[in-house]
Design an enzyme around this catalytic site. Structure first.
Site, PDB file in Angstrom:
ATOM      1  N   VAL A  65       0.822  -1.217   0.000  1.00  0.00           N
ATOM      2  CA  VAL A  65       0.000   0.000   0.000  1.00  0.00           C
ATOM      3  C   VAL A  65       0.854   1.265   0.000  1.00  0.00           C
ATOM      4  O   VAL A  65       0.399   2.331  -0.403  1.00  0.00           O
ATOM      5  CB  VAL A  65      -0.961   0.037   1.216  1.00  0.00           C
ATOM      6  CG1 VAL A  65      -2.018  -1.040   1.114  1.00  0.00           C
ATOM      7  CG2 VAL A  65      -0.208  -0.056   2.536  1.00  0.00           C
ATOM      8  N   ASN A  91      -7.370  -1.829   5.354  1.00  0.00           N
ATOM      9  CA  ASN A  91      -7.114  -2.645   6.536  1.00  0.00           C
ATOM     10  C   ASN A  91      -5.628  -2.885   6.799  1.00  0.00           C
ATOM     11  O   ASN A  91      -5.252  -3.179   7.935  1.00  0.00           O
ATOM     12  CB  ASN A  91      -7.828  -3.994   6.367  1.00  0.00           C
ATOM     13  CG  ASN A  91      -7.363  -5.018   7.371  1.00  0.00           C
ATOM     14  OD1 ASN A  91      -7.724  -4.964   8.543  1.00  0.00           O
ATOM     15  ND2 ASN A  91      -6.528  -5.958   6.930  1.00  0.00           N
ATOM     16  N   SER A 143      -8.685   1.976  15.242  1.00  0.00           N
ATOM     17  CA  SER A 143      -8.413   1.172  16.440  1.00  0.00           C
ATOM     18  C   SER A 143      -8.833   1.977  17.666  1.00  0.00           C
ATOM     19  O   SER A 143      -8.828   3.209  17.644  1.00  0.00           O
ATOM     20  CB  SER A 143      -6.919   0.853  16.535  1.00  0.00           C
ATOM     21  OG  SER A 143      -6.593   0.310  17.800  1.00  0.00           O
ATOM     22  N   TYR A 155       1.399   4.214  16.540  1.00  0.00           N
ATOM     23  CA  TYR A 155       0.160   3.550  16.111  1.00  0.00           C
ATOM     24  C   TYR A 155      -1.076   4.386  16.468  1.00  0.00           C
ATOM     25  O   TYR A 155      -1.984   4.555  15.655  1.00  0.00           O
ATOM     26  CB  TYR A 155       0.096   2.176  16.776  1.00  0.00           C
ATOM     27  CG  TYR A 155      -0.995   1.254  16.304  1.00  0.00           C
ATOM     28  CD1 TYR A 155      -0.903   0.614  15.069  1.00  0.00           C
ATOM     29  CD2 TYR A 155      -2.107   0.980  17.104  1.00  0.00           C
ATOM     30  CE1 TYR A 155      -1.889  -0.266  14.642  1.00  0.00           C
ATOM     31  CE2 TYR A 155      -3.092   0.100  16.686  1.00  0.00           C
ATOM     32  CZ  TYR A 155      -2.981  -0.518  15.458  1.00  0.00           C
ATOM     33  OH  TYR A 155      -3.957  -1.388  15.044  1.00  0.00           O
ATOM     34  N   ALA A 156      -1.093   4.925  17.689  1.00  0.00           N
ATOM     35  CA  ALA A 156      -2.228   5.747  18.133  1.00  0.00           C
ATOM     36  C   ALA A 156      -2.368   6.994  17.261  1.00  0.00           C
ATOM     37  O   ALA A 156      -3.474   7.383  16.884  1.00  0.00           O
ATOM     38  CB  ALA A 156      -2.050   6.144  19.600  1.00  0.00           C
ATOM     39  N   LYS A 159      -3.688   5.884  13.757  1.00  0.00           N
ATOM     40  CA  LYS A 159      -5.098   5.490  13.774  1.00  0.00           C
ATOM     41  C   LYS A 159      -6.007   6.693  14.020  1.00  0.00           C
ATOM     42  O   LYS A 159      -7.107   6.777  13.462  1.00  0.00           O
ATOM     43  CB  LYS A 159      -5.331   4.406  14.832  1.00  0.00           C
ATOM     44  CG  LYS A 159      -4.708   3.059  14.474  1.00  0.00           C
ATOM     45  CD  LYS A 159      -5.182   2.528  13.118  1.00  0.00           C
ATOM     46  CE  LYS A 159      -4.896   1.055  12.928  1.00  0.00           C
ATOM     47  NZ  LYS A 159      -5.329   0.578  11.597  1.00  0.00           N
ATOM     48  N   ILE A 188      -8.683  -7.858  19.444  1.00  0.00           N
ATOM     49  CA  ILE A 188      -9.114  -8.914  18.511  1.00  0.00           C
ATOM     50  C   ILE A 188      -8.007  -9.973  18.446  1.00  0.00           C
ATOM     51  O   ILE A 188      -6.824  -9.632  18.360  1.00  0.00           O
ATOM     52  CB  ILE A 188      -9.362  -8.351  17.091  1.00  0.00           C
ATOM     53  CG1 ILE A 188     -10.271  -7.110  17.132  1.00  0.00           C
ATOM     54  CG2 ILE A 188      -9.935  -9.430  16.173  1.00  0.00           C
ATOM     55  CD1 ILE A 188     -11.688  -7.359  17.579  1.00  0.00           C
TER      56      ILE A 188
END
Length: 254
Positions: A65, A91, A143, A155-156, A159, A188
């Site tokens: 991507v 995703n 997330s 990551y935070a 997202k 998950i």
């Protein structure tokens, strides 16, 4: 028996494992023609073989991507193969968790590139087909970490950025019959959360147990839980739901 997505074409990034695979399987089982890409060549081949053995109409390709030309090519091949491109699910994801003072430039940049640049590349490539058709559904996988999470400054941030991206796409593309929404998973059970357990130095079972103790519904999430929420946004009947984020976490997130 007709399916909810008969005649629709869905494109899923990072579709060979975990949440992505669950999304691909749901769309395929409900009648869609599905294209998916991933950087993991072995997983792409395995998942493609598995889906075709079930009789599903899928197109897959090893692609990143982060590379805009690879995304444009994959979208074009999907359109040429299936004659349309109706649903995009962004995703593809990666984690490089660490506390801020230990986080490297590469840890930060890779996570930004895959989640933000990747979703931008995919959405930009897909929208031209959707605008021409005056129909589309774009679903970005965010997330609960978007609300802040220890050890995930990269990551935070990525997202949370995806949620702003989602709302902007909703505003820009709505007049063309294209909606953009976001699904934000909580805990998950996937390869990614197995990686988290390894990083923490605990067993996956212990991580699940610790996570479930904080989840009001008293269980961990499965890829199918996220796929169901994605399908809700992707449904043709959801045309008045636009620019929204739904947290799929077994409890409320603020």
């Amino acid at each position: 028996m007709s399916g909810r997505f008969d005649g629709k074409v869905a494109f899923v990034t990072g579709g060979s494992r975990g949440i992505g695979k669950g999304i691909v399987e749901l769309f395929a089982s409900e009648g869609a023609k599905v294209a998916f890409i991933d950087v993991n060549e072995e997983a792409v081949h395995e998942t493609t073989k598995e889906l075709r053995e079930k009789g599903y109409n899928v197109f897959s390709k090893v692609a990143s991507v982060v590379e805009a030309d690879q995304m444009a090519d994959a979208m074009e091949e999907t359109y040429n193969n299936f004659g349309s491109l109706d649903i995009l699910v962004n995703n593809a994801g990666v984690i490089r968790d660490n506390l801020l003072f230990k986080m490297t430039d590469d840890d930060w940049q890779l996570v930004m590139d895959v989640h933000l640049k990747g979703s931008f590349n995919a959405a930009r490539a897909a929208q031209k087909y959707m605008v021409e058709n005056r129909y589309g559904r774009i679903i970005n996988i965010s997330s609960t970490s978007a609300l802040g999470n220890r050890g995930q400054a990269n990551y935070a941030t990525a997202k949370s950025g995806l949620q702003g991206f989602t709302k902007t796409l909703a505003i820009e593309l709505g007049k063309y019959g294209i909606t953009a929404n976001s699904v934000a998973p909580g805990f998950i059970e996937t390869d990614m959360t197995k990686e988290t357990a390894r990083r923490l130095g605990i067993s996956f079972e212990d991580l699940i147990q610790a996570s479930v103790s904080k989840i009001p519904v008293g269980r961990s999430g499965k890829p199918s839980d996220i796929a169901n929420a994605v399908a809700f946004f992707a449904d043709e009947k959801s045309s008045f739901i636009n620019g929204q984020i739904i947290y799929v976490a077994g409890g409320p997130k603020n």
